[in-house]
Design a protein around this motif. Structure first.
Motif, PDB file in Angstrom:
ATOM      1  N   GLU A 251      31.999  46.072  60.324  1.00 59.11           N
ATOM      2  CA  GLU A 251      31.567  44.627  60.738  1.00 59.11           C
ATOM      3  C   GLU A 251      30.358  44.874  61.699  1.00 59.11           C
ATOM      4  O   GLU A 251      30.276  45.906  62.439  1.00 59.11           O
ATOM      5  CB  GLU A 251      32.594  43.806  61.490  1.00 59.11           C
ATOM      6  CG  GLU A 251      33.809  43.567  60.699  1.00 59.11           C
ATOM      7  CD  GLU A 251      34.944  42.962  61.186  1.00 59.11           C
ATOM      8  OE1 GLU A 251      35.038  43.094  62.696  1.00 59.11           O
ATOM      9  OE2 GLU A 251      35.668  42.295  60.699  1.00 59.11           O
ATOM     10  N   VAL A 252      29.318  43.881  61.412  1.00 58.12           N
ATOM     11  CA  VAL A 252      27.971  43.886  62.207  1.00 58.12           C
ATOM     12  C   VAL A 252      28.017  42.670  63.096  1.00 58.12           C
ATOM     13  O   VAL A 252      28.830  41.669  62.990  1.00 58.12           O
ATOM     14  CB  VAL A 252      26.981  44.188  61.520  1.00 58.12           C
ATOM     15  CG1 VAL A 252      26.986  45.544  60.945  1.00 58.12           C
ATOM     16  CG2 VAL A 252      26.752  43.081  60.514  1.00 58.12           C
ATOM     17  N   ALA A 253      27.081  42.500  64.176  1.00 61.00           N
ATOM     18  CA  ALA A 253      26.805  41.473  64.831  1.00 61.00           C
ATOM     19  C   ALA A 253      26.367  40.436  63.911  1.00 61.00           C
ATOM     20  O   ALA A 253      25.799  40.636  63.015  1.00 61.00           O
ATOM     21  CB  ALA A 253      25.982  41.666  66.209  1.00 61.00           C
TER      22      ALA A 253
ATOM     23  N   LYS B 108      31.665  37.223  57.147  1.00 59.77           N
ATOM     24  CA  LYS B 108      31.130  36.856  55.717  1.00 59.77           C
ATOM     25  C   LYS B 108      30.413  38.147  55.370  1.00 59.77           C
ATOM     26  O   LYS B 108      29.929  38.680  56.082  1.00 59.77           O
ATOM     27  CB  LYS B 108      30.410  35.545  55.742  1.00 59.77           C
ATOM     28  CG  LYS B 108      30.165  34.943  54.218  1.00 59.77           C
ATOM     29  CD  LYS B 108      29.641  33.728  54.345  1.00 59.77           C
ATOM     30  CE  LYS B 108      29.382  33.626  52.795  1.00 59.77           C
ATOM     31  NZ  LYS B 108      28.476  32.419  52.468  1.00 59.77           N
ATOM     32  N   ILE B 109      30.411  38.390  54.011  1.00 59.14           N
ATOM     33  CA  ILE B 109      29.674  39.530  53.629  1.00 59.14           C
ATOM     34  C   ILE B 109      28.375  38.939  53.207  1.00 59.14           C
ATOM     35  O   ILE B 109      28.065  37.978  52.503  1.00 59.14           O
ATOM     36  CB  ILE B 109      30.378  39.995  52.663  1.00 59.14           C
ATOM     37  CG1 ILE B 109      31.521  40.935  53.049  1.00 59.14           C
ATOM     38  CG2 ILE B 109      29.462  40.983  51.762  1.00 59.14           C
ATOM     39  CD1 ILE B 109      32.711  41.330  52.230  1.00 59.14           C
ATOM     40  N   TYR B 110      27.245  39.769  53.594  1.00 58.38           N
ATOM     41  CA  TYR B 110      25.813  39.386  53.062  1.00 58.38           C
ATOM     42  C   TYR B 110      25.260  40.710  52.423  1.00 58.38           C
ATOM     43  O   TYR B 110      25.590  41.817  52.809  1.00 58.38           O
ATOM     44  CB  TYR B 110      25.000  39.104  54.351  1.00 58.38           C
ATOM     45  CG  TYR B 110      25.354  37.715  54.928  1.00 58.38           C
ATOM     46  CD1 TYR B 110      24.853  36.725  54.338  1.00 58.38           C
ATOM     47  CD2 TYR B 110      26.365  37.726  56.007  1.00 58.38           C
ATOM     48  CE1 TYR B 110      25.293  35.414  54.966  1.00 58.38           C
ATOM     49  CE2 TYR B 110      26.631  36.510  56.529  1.00 58.38           C
ATOM     50  CZ  TYR B 110      25.984  35.463  56.363  1.00 58.38           C
ATOM     51  OH  TYR B 110      26.407  34.201  56.634  1.00 58.38           O
TER      52      TYR B 110
ATOM     53  N   LYS C 195      30.942  39.870  61.793  1.00 58.87           N
ATOM     54  CA  LYS C 195      32.055  39.924  62.646  1.00 58.87           C
ATOM     55  C   LYS C 195      32.140  38.570  63.594  1.00 58.87           C
ATOM     56  O   LYS C 195      31.191  38.294  63.970  1.00 58.87           O
ATOM     57  CB  LYS C 195      32.254  41.353  63.334  1.00 58.87           C
ATOM     58  CG  LYS C 195      33.224  41.351  64.431  1.00 58.87           C
ATOM     59  CD  LYS C 195      32.888  42.994  65.227  1.00 58.87           C
ATOM     60  CE  LYS C 195      33.644  42.998  66.306  1.00 58.87           C
ATOM     61  NZ  LYS C 195      33.557  44.179  67.101  1.00 58.87           N
ATOM     62  N   GLN C 196      33.466  38.377  63.798  1.00 61.29           N
ATOM     63  CA  GLN C 196      33.844  37.338  64.868  1.00 61.29           C
ATOM     64  C   GLN C 196      33.785  38.113  66.171  1.00 61.29           C
ATOM     65  O   GLN C 196      34.295  38.852  66.687  1.00 61.29           O
ATOM     66  CB  GLN C 196      35.128  36.601  64.479  1.00 61.29           C
ATOM     67  CG  GLN C 196      35.094  35.426  65.429  1.00 61.29           C
ATOM     68  CD  GLN C 196      34.410  34.354  64.804  1.00 61.29           C
ATOM     69  OE1 GLN C 196      34.225  33.779  63.684  1.00 61.29           O
ATOM     70  NE2 GLN C 196      33.505  33.661  65.696  1.00 61.29           N
TER      71      GLN C 196
END
Ligand SMILES: [Zn+2]
Ligand SMILES: [Zn+2]
Length: 1007
Positions: free
Chosen positions: A880-882, A932-934, A958-959
């Motif tokens: 997960e990223v920011a 969500k995935i980008y 990420k949340q």
């Protein structure tokens, strides 16, 4: 005088004899007949009559003392008189012990009582001996009567005519006088040597007593040597005299005069000799030579006299006027100079009689206790010794003779200038070079070789043991090199060399000498100072030998000339040969140490000599009108050495010359240069005509030649070579100029110093090396940056850079000074081309090094753009990223900008973020949804409009809680700065952009 004079005036042959007996007459007739038989009847009779007619008139008055002879110097002043000793006393025969006359009769004339003046039996016996020797008039059996007649009336000429006249007069004498009277006259007039005439004077001289007191032994010794008083007398040779005495005693015994016991005791009797009377004449060495050598030789060669004894006798009795060449002033000066102790290395007075005896006892070796046991300050002979002859070579006149250091009046002094010595190297010009010049084999400029040689078993060496290679004859003579002297004699042949030397004046070569090469170095049986002086005098006198002499003229008692020195000389050498030898010796005199010490005010030629181990040292020195030859050494060569002899001989010669030149005309040798010689420049190593190379090599000299010996060809043996002094080898490409010199080498026959074959092994590469060389393509500025480093710049003048490629000739890009170690090439670089750069160093000597090379490829405009490589975030759906992530990628070569796309699907139909940047990172700004995935991708663009998409990656958001968010943002800011600082770093320095080649230059030898 008890001797009775005949009462009658019996002076002519025709007068009838008063005491004639029948017996005697028969014997006379018998003898005359015998003579007729001997002569052959016909002509013999006529001859006999004429001889007898010519005979001097018999006059008993003539049985008188002889006349004084006179000696004159060169100016005609009387020097001395030569006469019989004044103590001549007549002693009556009745006063003599009986055995004294008996001894003389026994040995000289055993049939004295029986013959009538001529001893027919003796003549016959002698004749037989003489016939077998094929010599009709040599030593015959003379009776005492005949000897008496000869002394009184006749010269001792040995011709048949004289013999017959002698016999004729003897017969008359016998008729006039009784036997005892004749014997008395004989004993009182006969010559005993050493100036003693008559038995009384002889007894005084030899035994210091009156003849009436002579013992049998003494009497028989006197009788023994009367036949040859100058060779057999005990002062000259005691052994011979003793042997002769024994012969006399044997004869007396066999004739019944004495018994065997008397003979035995006489044989064993120890004899006490008298002291020899001092010689009164001045200039003893000179006059001794005049009397004992030259006069006796001249007179014995005259028709008048037969042999040396007779000649010697004549000198004291014939009233001769003897004109000599003596220069009294110079003679006195020579004697004085040779006497000076400071002219010798040392002075030791040696008792020579004692030494000789010990020397012989030791088997002709130096006795062990020498010199201590033989030193005799009072009566010893000073050692070492010297001898000198000073003469005028133009006339042959000897002006002065030095026979030694001190003339000893009480002993028979040796005339050292006639003793045989080793001439050492002073003979070289005489026996080797002059003959070679004369035979037209060589000239002063001809080349001879000082190299190891072996001829037969003979391998000569020079004193220094070195070999000088090719040298001119002049140099060989000047430095007295041994091997050239021997090889030149080998060319001439020893036979011919000694033959020339003989004609020049050397009279004492042995058979061995004539065949020996060592003659060239003075290895001979012995040559006198006189002979050596004669040989050099021949050279000094333009090749014409004028015999050296002391006697210029002899007149007899009536003023008639008996002898006159013949002015004509013998041409032994051509004037050209004599000039060439002289020219060399003159130059030697000027240029070597000998010359410096002679300090003469005029041109002088000189040759030194030294024998093995410095036993003898010699010096010949001459001008056209003066010559001297000097020897210094020990009377026995084992006695010592003459160290530093040249200095000593030169010092003596200089002193003598100073005096000798007084009033003597200065004549230069050059003024006597004969025609028929050529002077030319030659190469002194090849002996040929010189080239510029010979000149540059400093090998050109001017020399004299005869037309036959002059070189016709040109030297091709000199070469010029560059030598690196650091290694002594040939110059290599890396030898610095300051180490390199031009040297000249002679490569011809026997060259001692050939050029090296190897190249320098010190400077094997350049001392300056290129240690790295890199070429880097700079896409932004479209240039190639070249940079390099070197080990040292001290000898570098500049760098040269060339560029080449497959489409382009290699050309010079630039010359750069030595301090700059980089260069930027922006000149017309084509895309999609690999360039090769060549970097050369040029040193201060303009040597160009081998090149270092570096290659670089200019990328192609389209194809060269590679896709960016994505790096952050990780390609992971789990990670997960920011919500506002930082995207990082690796740039592409040639890219000028990057376009970033982020989409919510993987075919990028729904793009949520896009941006174009010049850097390789970007922060994605919201709105991105949490959890969500980008997908994202980056396109690199270049200025030509080409672009390349990267592959696609994805990340999941990420949340994030508000606190987390604040932390995260701080991280992003920090990262961002890092990214910026990283980005500033020039793109092209990154390793994957670079093509660096470090080249070690290739060794030149392989090129
Ligand atoms: Zn040459
Ligand atoms: Zn070198």
């Amino acid at each position: 005088m008890k001797m009775k004079k005949a009462t009658s005036n019996a002076t002519s042959a025709e007068k009838s004899p008063p005491k004639k007996t029948l017996n005697r007459t028969i014997r006379i007739i018998f003898t005359v007949l015998a003579l007729l038989i001997i002569l052959g009847f016909g002509t013999g009779t006529a001859m006999l009559i004429s001889y007898v007619k010519d005979a001097p008139t018999f006059d008993p008055q003539m049985l008188k003392p002889a006349e004084t002879s006179y000696l004159y110097d060169s100016k005609g002043n009387e020097i001395t008189r030569l006469y019989q000793e004044q103590n001549r006393t007549v002693i009556p025969i009745s006063n003599l012990p009986e055995y004294v006359p008996e001894a003389f009769v026994a040995i000289e004339d055993e049939r004295f009582e029986k013959h009538f003046g001529v001893d027919f039996i003796g003549i016959t016996r002698a004749l037989v001996v003489n016939i077998t020797k094929k010599d009709l008039v040599s030593q015959g059996a003379s009776t005492t009567t005949q000897q008496l007649i000869r002394n009184a009336f006749l010269t001792p000429e040995k011709t048949l005519k004289r013999k017959i006249q002698e016999a004729w007069l003897s017969i008359q004498l016998e008729r006039e006088f009784s036997k005892p009277e004749i014997l008395e006259m004989y004993l009182n007039t006969i010559y005993f040597g050493n100036g003693a005439y008559g038995i009384e004077a002889a007894a005084e001289t030899y035994f210091n007593k009156s003849a009436s007191d002579l013992s049998l032994a003494e009497g028989s010794m006197l009788a023994g040597f009367v036949c040859a008083p100058n060779s057999f007398n005990p002062f000259i040779n005691e052994e011979k005299a003793q042997n002769r005495k024994k012969t006399v005693l044997r004869k007396m015994t066999s004739l019944g005069y004495i018994g065997t016991n008397e003979a035995k005791s006489a044989r064993e009797e120890e004899l006490k000799y008298g002291e020899l009377k001092s010689r009164e004449y001045p200039y003893s060495y000179f006059i001794d030579y005049v009397v004992h050598h030259e006069l006796t030789r001249i007179l014995s060669e005259t028709a008048l006299l037969g042999d040396k004894e007779a000649a010697y006798h004549a000198i004291y009795t014939q009233g001769l006027k003897i004109y000599t060449t003596l220069d009294t002033e110079l003679q006195a000066h020579v004697e004085e100079t040779l006497k000076r102790k400071d002219k010798y290395p040392t002075t030791t007075y040696i008792n020579m009689d004692k030494f000789k005896a010990a020397y012989q006892e030791a088997g002709n070796k130096l006795p062990r206790d020498y010199p201590k046991a033989y030193i005799d300050e009072e009566n010893g002979v000073p050692q070492p010794q010297a001898a000198m002859v000073v003469a005028n070579p133009q006339t042959g006149a000897i002006r002065a003779l030095g026979g030694g250091r001190e003339y000893r009046k009480n002993k028979d002094e040796v005339l050292r200038f006639v003793s045989k010595r080793q001439p050492g190297s002073s003979i070289k010009p005489i026996v080797s070079y002059a003959p070679a010049f004369e035979e037209k084999i060589l000239a002063p400029g001809s080349i001879v070789y000082d190299v190891p040689i072996k001829i037969g078993n003979y391998a000569p060496r020079s004193w220094d043991g070195r070999y000088w290679g090719p040298i001119t004859v002049r140099e060989a003579i000047r430095w007295s090199r041994n091997i050239p002297a021997v090889s030149v004699l080998h060319m001439v042949t020893p036979g011919k060399g000694t033959e020339y030397a003989e004609r020049m004046g050397i009279s004492s070569f042995s058979e061995d000498d004539r065949g020996s090469l060592s003659v060239a170095l003075g290895g001979v049986s012995g040559i006198s100072v006189m002979d050596m002086c004669q040989a050099f005098a021949t050279v000094a006198n333009e090749g014409v030998k004028k015999p050296l002499h002391t006697v210029s003229r002899i007149e007899d008692r009536d003023g008639e000339i008996v002898f006159e020195q013949n002015a004509a000389g013998e041409a032994v050498l051509s004037p050209q040969t004599a000039y060439m030898i002289t020219n060399i010796l003159e130059e030697t005199h000027r240029t070597t140490f000998t010359g410096n010490r002679l300090y003469i005010d005029r041109p002088v030629a000189a040759k030194t000599g030294t024998t093995n181990d410095d036993r003898d040292t010699l010096l010949a020195a001459f001008t056209p009108n003066l010559i001297s030859y000097l020897w210094m050494g020990y009377d026995y060569k084992d006695m010592g050495r003459i160290r530093g002899g040249h200095g000593l001989t030169t010092s003596i010669t200089r002193d003598v010359f100073k005096k000798a030149f007084e009033g003597l005309e200065k004549i230069s040798f050059e003024s006597r240069r004969p025609s028929g010689l050529v002077t030319m420049e030659i190469c002194k190593l090849s002996g040929l005509k010189p080239t510029q190379l010979c000149r540059d090599a400093n090998a050109v000299v001017r020399e004299i030649f005869t037309p036959q010996t002059a070189p016709k060809e040109t030297c091709s043996d000199h070469v010029e070579v560059e030598i690196c002094q650091a290694s002594g080898l040939l110059r290599g490409p890396y030898c610095p100029d300051e180490d390199v010199t031009k040297e000249y080498f002679y490569t011809g026959k026997h060259s001692e110093d050939k050029p090296p074959k190897e190249k320098c092994d010190v400077h094997t590469g350049p001392s300056e090396k290129i240690t790295s060389f890199a070429a880097i393509w700079n896409p932004v500025s479209r240039s190639v940056t070249l940079s390099w480093s070197i080990s040292s710049s001290s000898n570098i003048k500049e760098f040269k850079i060339y560029r080449g490629s497959s489409n382009e000739e290699t050309t010079l890009l630039a010359s750069i000074n030595a301090q700059t170690l980089h260069y930027t090439d922006a000149r017309d670089l084509k895309n999609d081309t690999e360039y090769t750069y060549f970097l050369y160093m040029v040193d201060k000597q303009n040597n160009q090094s081998e090149p270092a090379t570096a290659r670089v490829k200019v990328p192609s405009a389209s194809l060269s753009l590679s896709p960016p490589t994505l790096s952050l975030p990780e390609n992971s759906k789990e990670k997960e990223v920011a919500l506002s992530p930082v995207l990082l990628w690796r740039g592409s070569p040639g890219a000028t900008s990057y376009t970033v796309e982020v989409a919510s699907d993987d075919n990028f139909s729904n793009i949520v973020f896009d941006s174009t940047v010049k850097i390789t990172m970007i922060t994605v700004t919201p709105p991105l949804e949490e959890g969500k995935i980008y997908c994202w991708r980056v396109k690199s663009n270049n200025e030509n409009g080409s672009s390349q998409w990267s592959s696609v990656r994805s990340f999941k958001t990420k949340q994030i809680s508000p606190s987390e968010l604040s932390l995260y943002n701080r991280f992003v800011v920090k990262t961002h700065f890092l990214a910026i600082s990283w980005k500033i770093y020039p793109l092209y320095t990154r390793p994957h952009h670079l093509s660096v080649t470090t080249v070690t230059p290739i060794s030149p030898s392989s090129g």
